[in-house]
Structure formats: C-alpha cells, structure tokens
Design a protein around this motif. Structure first.
Motif, short mmCIF file in Angstrom:
data_model
loop_
_atom_site.label_atom_id
_atom_site.label_comp_id
_atom_site.label_asym_id
_atom_site.label_seq_id
_atom_site.Cartn_x
_atom_site.Cartn_y
_atom_site.Cartn_z
N UNK A 75 0.85 -1.20 0.00
CA UNK A 75 0.00 0.00 0.00
C UNK A 75 0.88 1.24 0.00
N UNK A 76 1.95 1.24 0.80
CA UNK A 76 2.88 2.36 0.84
C UNK A 76 3.46 2.62 -0.54
N UNK A 77 3.93 1.58 -1.20
CA UNK A 77 4.54 1.73 -2.52
C UNK A 77 3.52 2.26 -3.52
N UNK A 78 2.33 1.72 -3.52
CA UNK A 78 1.29 2.17 -4.45
C UNK A 78 0.95 3.64 -4.22
N UNK A 79 0.82 4.04 -2.97
CA UNK A 79 0.46 5.43 -2.65
C UNK A 79 1.56 6.39 -3.11
N UNK A 80 2.81 6.04 -2.85
CA UNK A 80 3.92 6.91 -3.26
C UNK A 80 4.02 6.93 -4.79
N UNK A 81 3.91 5.78 -5.43
CA UNK A 81 3.95 5.74 -6.89
C UNK A 81 2.85 6.59 -7.50
N UNK A 82 1.64 6.51 -6.96
CA UNK A 82 0.53 7.30 -7.48
C UNK A 82 0.80 8.80 -7.39
N UNK A 83 1.38 9.25 -6.28
CA UNK A 83 1.71 10.66 -6.12
C UNK A 83 2.83 11.08 -7.06
N UNK A 84 3.83 10.23 -7.23
CA UNK A 84 4.93 10.53 -8.15
C UNK A 84 4.40 10.64 -9.57
N UNK A 85 3.56 9.70 -9.98
CA UNK A 85 2.98 9.73 -11.32
C UNK A 85 2.16 11.01 -11.52
N UNK A 86 1.36 11.35 -10.55
CA UNK A 86 0.52 12.56 -10.64
C UNK A 86 1.39 13.80 -10.87
N UNK A 87 2.45 13.96 -10.06
CA UNK A 87 3.32 15.13 -10.18
C UNK A 87 4.13 15.10 -11.48
N UNK A 88 4.59 13.93 -11.88
CA UNK A 88 5.31 13.83 -13.15
C UNK A 88 4.44 14.23 -14.32
N UNK A 89 3.21 13.73 -14.36
CA UNK A 89 2.28 14.07 -15.44
C UNK A 89 2.05 15.58 -15.47
N UNK A 90 1.80 16.18 -14.31
CA UNK A 90 1.58 17.63 -14.25
C UNK A 90 2.78 18.40 -14.78
N UNK A 91 3.98 18.04 -14.31
CA UNK A 91 5.18 18.77 -14.69
C UNK A 91 5.58 18.55 -16.14
N UNK A 92 5.49 17.32 -16.62
CA UNK A 92 5.86 17.04 -18.00
C UNK A 92 4.88 17.68 -18.98
N UNK A 93 3.60 17.65 -18.66
CA UNK A 93 2.59 18.29 -19.51
C UNK A 93 2.80 19.81 -19.53
N UNK A 94 3.15 20.39 -18.39
CA UNK A 94 3.40 21.83 -18.32
C UNK A 94 4.59 22.24 -19.18
N UNK A 95 5.54 21.34 -19.38
CA UNK A 95 6.70 21.59 -20.23
C UNK A 95 6.40 21.35 -21.71
N UNK A 96 5.19 20.89 -22.01
CA UNK A 96 4.81 20.64 -23.39
C UNK A 96 5.15 19.26 -23.90
N UNK A 97 5.63 18.39 -23.03
CA UNK A 97 5.95 17.02 -23.44
C UNK A 97 4.68 16.19 -23.52
N UNK A 98 4.68 15.23 -24.42
CA UNK A 98 3.57 14.30 -24.56
C UNK A 98 4.12 12.89 -24.45
N UNK A 99 3.37 12.02 -23.80
CA UNK A 99 3.82 10.64 -23.65
C UNK A 99 2.92 9.86 -22.74
#
Length: 82
Positions: A29-53
């Motif tokens: 559960x710990x790993x899933x929760x941390x991974x979910x937060x990392x993914x959320x922040x990565x998506x936000x930051x990468x999209x803000x930079x104009x990257x798609x993927x």
C-alpha cells in the motif's frame, strides 16, 4: 524509455503520517500510494513543459544493477497519458 524505482516508500509514508500509522499499513500500500503521487506530479510537470507521452506503474518489473528483471504475472497497475 525511462524506468524509475522508488526504494524508500515506507519511510516517505512514515514521515507524512507518522511511524505508528505506517506500521499498520502493508508495504504494498505504501509503494502504491507513493507511486501514485509521483505519477501525478510527473504528469503535471511534463505536460506543463509541453511534453507528450505515457507513464505507467508496473507490478512484476524490477531493476537489479544493470539487469531488468521480469516476474511472472507482469501487470500494469496504473497508466496515464500526458
């Protein structure tokens, strides 16, 4: 392709919610929760930079030094596009 392995999820959860509550939650559960937060922040930051993927959290995949280990039952736990 970039692979990211988080190795201190339990410690991060303990620092956020306290050691006692962390002891009550399974490591998975710990790993899933941390991974979910990392993914959320990565998506936000990468999209803000104009990257798609795409980004995914995958169960059954591990890194050991310069080897990529694939376990039986490989499964995509979470997938997001940006």
């Amino acid at each position: 392709m970039i692979v990211l392995k988080i190795s201190n999820a339990s410690e991060v959860v303990a620092s956020k919610v306290g050691r006692f509550l962390e002891l009550l939650t399974p490591d998975s559960v710990d790993h899933a929760a941390v991974e979910d937060q990392v993914i959320k922040k990565l998506v936000e930051n990468l999209a803000a930079e104009g990257l798609k993927g795409e980004i995914a959290s995958i169960n059954g995949l591990d890194i050991n030094g310069d080897e990529l280990l694939i376990a039986e039952g490989l499964k995509v736990r979470r997938h997001s596009s940006f």
